[in-house]
Every structure is written in C-alpha cells, then in structure tokens.
Design an enzyme around this catalytic site. Structure first.
Site, PDB file in Angstrom:
ATOM      1  N   ASP A  13       1.974  -8.662 -19.490  1.00 47.43           N
ATOM      2  CA  ASP A  13       2.912  -7.625 -19.064  1.00 47.43           C
ATOM      3  C   ASP A  13       2.383  -6.223 -19.346  1.00 47.43           C
ATOM      4  O   ASP A  13       3.159  -5.302 -19.607  1.00 47.43           O
ATOM      5  CB  ASP A  13       4.287  -7.818 -19.738  1.00 47.43           C
ATOM      6  CG  ASP A  13       4.774  -9.238 -19.579  1.00 47.43           C
ATOM      7  OD1 ASP A  13       4.772  -9.716 -18.445  1.00 47.43           O
ATOM      8  OD2 ASP A  13       5.124  -9.877 -20.595  1.00 47.43           O
ATOM      9  N   LYS A  16      -0.854  -5.033 -15.158  1.00 48.07           N
ATOM     10  CA  LYS A  16      -2.037  -5.368 -14.354  1.00 48.07           C
ATOM     11  C   LYS A  16      -1.747  -5.219 -12.868  1.00 48.07           C
ATOM     12  O   LYS A  16      -2.599  -4.795 -12.100  1.00 48.07           O
ATOM     13  CB  LYS A  16      -2.479  -6.817 -14.633  1.00 48.07           C
ATOM     14  CG  LYS A  16      -2.955  -7.042 -16.049  1.00 48.07           C
ATOM     15  CD  LYS A  16      -3.325  -8.492 -16.288  1.00 48.07           C
ATOM     16  CE  LYS A  16      -2.133  -9.428 -16.308  1.00 48.07           C
ATOM     17  NZ  LYS A  16      -1.190  -9.217 -17.412  1.00 48.07           N
ATOM     18  N   GLN A 224      -1.400 -13.271 -17.078  1.00 51.11           N
ATOM     19  CA  GLN A 224      -1.202 -13.347 -18.533  1.00 51.11           C
ATOM     20  C   GLN A 224      -2.259 -12.444 -19.209  1.00 51.11           C
ATOM     21  O   GLN A 224      -2.590 -11.425 -18.640  1.00 51.11           O
ATOM     22  CB  GLN A 224      -1.251 -14.785 -19.043  1.00 51.11           C
ATOM     23  CG  GLN A 224      -0.032 -15.605 -18.645  1.00 51.11           C
ATOM     24  CD  GLN A 224      -0.099 -16.160 -17.234  1.00 51.11           C
ATOM     25  OE1 GLN A 224      -1.101 -16.680 -16.812  1.00 51.11           O
ATOM     26  NE2 GLN A 224       0.993 -16.073 -16.492  1.00 51.11           N
TER      27      GLN A 224
HETATM   28  P1  IMP Z   1       3.730 -20.801 -20.019  1.00 52.15           P
HETATM   29  O1  IMP Z   1       2.574 -20.065 -19.437  1.00 52.15           O
HETATM   30  O2  IMP Z   1       4.968 -20.767 -19.162  1.00 52.15           O
HETATM   31  O3  IMP Z   1       3.362 -22.180 -20.448  1.00 52.15           O
HETATM   32  O4  IMP Z   1       4.162 -20.042 -21.371  1.00 52.15           O
HETATM   33  C1  IMP Z   1       3.309 -20.018 -22.514  1.00 52.15           C
HETATM   34  C2  IMP Z   1       3.379 -18.668 -23.210  1.00 52.15           C
HETATM   35  O5  IMP Z   1       2.824 -17.670 -22.368  1.00 52.15           O
HETATM   36  C3  IMP Z   1       4.807 -18.198 -23.528  1.00 52.15           C
HETATM   37  O6  IMP Z   1       4.776 -17.446 -24.726  1.00 52.15           O
HETATM   38  C4  IMP Z   1       5.145 -17.279 -22.364  1.00 52.15           C
HETATM   39  O7  IMP Z   1       6.117 -16.320 -22.707  1.00 52.15           O
HETATM   40  C5  IMP Z   1       3.776 -16.633 -22.145  1.00 52.15           C
HETATM   41  N1  IMP Z   1       3.615 -16.150 -20.773  1.00 52.15           N
HETATM   42  C6  IMP Z   1       3.364 -16.881 -19.662  1.00 52.15           C
HETATM   43  N2  IMP Z   1       3.274 -16.084 -18.591  1.00 52.15           N
HETATM   44  C7  IMP Z   1       3.444 -14.831 -19.027  1.00 52.15           C
HETATM   45  C8  IMP Z   1       3.424 -13.561 -18.389  1.00 52.15           C
HETATM   46  O8  IMP Z   1       3.198 -13.419 -17.174  1.00 52.15           O
HETATM   47  N3  IMP Z   1       3.655 -12.491 -19.186  1.00 52.15           N
HETATM   48  C9  IMP Z   1       3.852 -12.603 -20.524  1.00 52.15           C
HETATM   49  N4  IMP Z   1       3.874 -13.767 -21.173  1.00 52.15           N
HETATM   50  C10 IMP Z   1       3.667 -14.869 -20.423  1.00 52.15           C
END
Ligand code: IMP
Length: 441
Positions: A13, A16, A224
């Site tokens: 966040d 990007k 991410q």
């Molecule tokens: P997942 O990618 O949904 O498996 O989440 C794993 C971790 O990555 C968690 O802490 C989410 O909050 C974080 N996360 C996944 N995508 C994003 C994003 O686009 N921005 C910020 N955090 C993310």
C-alpha cells in the site's frame, strides 16, 4: 529501451499504482509478476478513481500493453468483473491485455481453505485478504495447481478439477468442518470463464521476449511489497509470492540480464494490514491521525491499516534485497500537520543496536525502534511542483530519509492526483526516461 521493476519497500500500500501510472506513458508494456486479487492498486485520474486488483495499472493508458505474468495467481471471476468494469468506462482491453498460459488459477476452494485456515489459527492468524491466494500458491508449489492453459482444454481441466475437488473436500470436511464443492458447479462456471478469457490467454514469456528484442520498454509492476515476500518478508506473516525484484524475472520469464533498474516505492511513514511484527507501529492519537489523514483503509478489504513511523532499517533492507536504484516517496502530505516527525534509524534488541533487518522472527518481534526526531514543517506540501517549493523542514526530512536508506529519491508524491508529484532534481528516472522531465514537471 529500459526495462524497469517497480516494487513496494514496506508492507504494501505504498502507492505503487500511482507510480506505475505516472511512468506508464514512458514504456510500451506493463507486466504484473506476482500476487493476485489480494492487491488493490488505486489510480486517480482527474475525477476518475480506479482500483485495480489483477490487471496492471498501465491499462489506463491507451496503447500500453499489459501482461499478467506466470507468477500471478488469477481468480477468473474477479478478473472478468474487473475487465467488465474497465470496458464500461471505455478502456480498451482487446489487443492490450495478455494473460500467461502458465498463470495459476484461484479455484473456489482456495478462498474457502484460506478463510477456514485463518479461523482455525485464531490469535496466530496471518490476517490474509481471504482471496485464496495462499492456498493457490500451495497448489502451485505442490504441483497440483490448475493453470490458465488448462481452462482451454476441457478434458484436462475436468480431470485436474476432479482430482483436486476430491482432495480439497476431504480437507474442508475433515479438518475444517467447512462446506464442500461439487465438480459440476465449478466446471460449469469455469468453462463460462474460459469462453470469456480465451482470447487473452497466450505465451506471454515469448511475447515479452519478442517485444524486448524489437526495442519495446517494459515496466514490471510489483504487488504487495518487500516485507511481505515469501522468502524475504516477515515470515510467516507474509503473502505467498515473490514480491521482490527477483520475482519480476521468475514471474514473467524475462531473464535478469534484460532488466536495467529497480524503483522502490515507500510511504513517508509506514503501514501494515494483517498480523505480524511492525517495530515502528504507533497507537493512540498519532496512529489515528495517520489513519485519517492518509485514508489508510485497505483497497481490497476496507480494513483499517496499522500505522507507524518511517523505518529506515526496513528501507535499507529493501534497497539491499531488491537492488534499488532509487525510491519514490509517497504521501508526504499526510505528515504536514505534525509538530515533530520520528524516523527509526536502528533497532535495539537485548542491549544490542541492530542496523540491519534481523532474519530471526523472534528478534524482529522483540526489536525496539531507535528513533531520531526531526522538526515537523507544519505547512501544506500538496501541490508543490518542485523540491524548492517544499517547506525547508520537509526537505530536511526527505534528505535525512535518503541518507539513511542510501539511495537517491526520484519522485515525491504529495497527493493522489497525477499532478501532485514532484520529480526530484537529478532524478535517476531521467536516466531511463529522459522525456519524463517534461511530462512530470
Ligand atoms: P494474502 O496475500 O491474502 O494471503 O495475505 C497475507 C498477508 O499479506 C496479510 O497480512 C495481508 O494483509 C497482506 N497483504 C496481501 N495483499 C496486500 C496488499 O495488497 N496490501 C497490503 N497488504 C497485503
């Protein structure tokens, strides 16, 4: 022509989407290389706001070709919704969007497994977005994943689906006591998706190679961020893909020798969503202020983000792991009202000063930030068109971050609009994109 990677340097966040959108007019292709629809890339163009989840942010620029690389996991239903919404707003997809045959599919049982696993973890939950991204990468690594190309071969798709559904249903029923799936309901839905997506599915590694050989310039759009990388992030509180610069190669099939530079994107402070260590996290009034002024709510889930000071230990780590040439600093304006601003320069752990980000998760969890305090500028930075227009104390803050992180900054963003951006003097971006001087100033 330069091929440049853009990655997040913190926990995601960082903005990007805005940086990729600003640079997209200077390249021919934007390629996503990791993650899935867990990402939410916000781009504001005039009065229009777009939140992109799987489609590269370059799609908003006519003529910019966009690739969803093999490192991405694709939820076809969510992708089609995103495509339809863009088409309704006049965005041209045909001829501009290309999806890798090797990208893995997020299947309906993946979000179900994601949510069930999170519920079972209780206090130790990761805080995932619940989109099924982790379980989809589990299948990829476990060599049972279903890929885009499989969608185009009904017999093979059915065969793989039958095997997977039988296995996932057992796990859902016996381990999680959760609802199960039938092959037919998934088959029916996914074959409809296949009809929709077929024209876009192709060998994108070959396309990229040909484009690069013909002189096209490619920007690799990270999703991410560094601290969420499967190998280099704060494991296990990470996402399941290679979000750092190395992922640009494996996630698209473009070799490292064809990549010329890496841009990191950092917020002027830090945020994190979900669980896991966050050494500079704030609570109370200051955290509330950053949350409110920065509109720090997840673009995908709407969750409030945890907020804290800028962490230069993380910044230096991101420079090292990604080989950053430069950093684009975003959301400087969020700090405009503060009397003082802190920067974490090192960690203190059991009496020892650590200047490098520790590999050991227990050390990270226990690390106390060592802060340097700078005077706030207490004046608006929004709308400044060059560095000289910024308050002197804001310039001092930026210079100090640059010193601590160790690479020059290229852009300073002071608002969501495209024009609320300063191109830094001697910006390393000009080396790759000389024409950015006139378009960004
Ligand atoms: P997942 O990618 O949904 O498996 O989440 C794993 C971790 O990555 C968690 O802490 C989410 O909050 C974080 N996360 C996944 N995508 C994003 C994003 O686009 N921005 C910020 N955090 C993310």
């Amino acid at each position: 022509m330069p091929n440049i990677v853009v990655v997040g340097t913190q926990w995601g966040d960082e903005g990007k989407g805005k940086v990729v959108d600003l640079l997209a007019p200077h390249v021919n292709v934007v390629a996503r290389f990791a993650g899935g629809n867990n990402a939410g890339h916000t781009v504001v163009a005039g009065r229009e706001k777009y939140v992109l989840h799987t489609i590269p942010s370059g799609i908003l620029h006519p003529g910019c070709r966009c690739v969803i690389g093999c490192g991405v996991v694709v939820d076809p239903g969510s992708l089609i919704e995103e495509m339809e919404a863009l088409v309704r707003r006049g965005v041209q997809l045909d001829g501009n969007l290309f999806i890798s045959k090797n990208a893995h599919l997020i299947m309906p049982y993946h979000p179900a497994l994601d949510l069930a696993s999170e519920a079972k973890l209780g206090d130790r939950r990761i805080g995932t977005t619940g989109k099924g991204v982790g379980p989809a990468y589990v299948d990829k690594a476990g060599r049972v994943g279903i890929r885009m190309a499989d969608l185009l071969n009904e017999r093979l798709f059915r065969e793989k689906l039958e095997r997977n559904v039988a296995q996932k249903n057992r796990v859902l029923r016996e381990i999680y006591d959760a609802e199960t799936f039938t092959v037919e309901e998934i088959l029916d839905k996914y074959l409809r998706y296949a009809g929709w997506l077929a024209p876009y599915i192709t060998d994108t590694a070959l396309l990229l190679s040909r484009w690069i050989d013909s002189g096209y310039s490619v920007m690799f759009e990270g999703a991410q961020a560094t601290m969420l990388d499967i190998d280099h992030g704060t494991y296990p509180y990470i996402t399941s893909s290679s979000t750092t610069a190395g992922g640009a190669s494996t996630g698209t099939g473009v070799p490292p020798t064809k990549i010329h530079g890496v841009v990191g994107v950092s917020k002027a402070y830090t945020t994190r969503v979900g669980g896991g260590p966050f050494p500079t996290e704030l609570s109370g009034t200051l955290a509330d202020l950053l949350l409110a002024r920065g509109h720090e709510y997840g673009a995908t889930t709407g969750r409030p983000r945890r907020c804290g000071w800028f962490d230069a230990v993380v910044g230096r780590y991101a420079v090292r792991i990604n080989g950053l040439d430069t950093v684009a600093l975003t959301k400087l304006d969020v700090l405009d009202t503060l009397e003082t601003v802190k920067v974490c320069t090192a960690y203190l752990h059991r009496g020892e000063i650590l200047t490098e980000f520790p590999e050991d998760e227990t050390v990270v969890a226990e690390a106390q930030p060592v802060y340097e305090e700078l005077e706030g500028w207490r004046a608006p930075t929004v709308g400044a068109r060059n560095e000289a227009d910024l308050p002197a104390k804001a310039r001092r803050y930026i210079e100090r971050l640059e010193e601590l992180v160790g690479v020059p900054f290229c852009l300073i963003s002071t608002g969501a609009q495209r024009e609320e951006t300063i191109l830094c003097e001697d910006s390393p971006l000009l080396r790759w994109f000389p024409s950015a001087r006139s378009s960004l100033l």
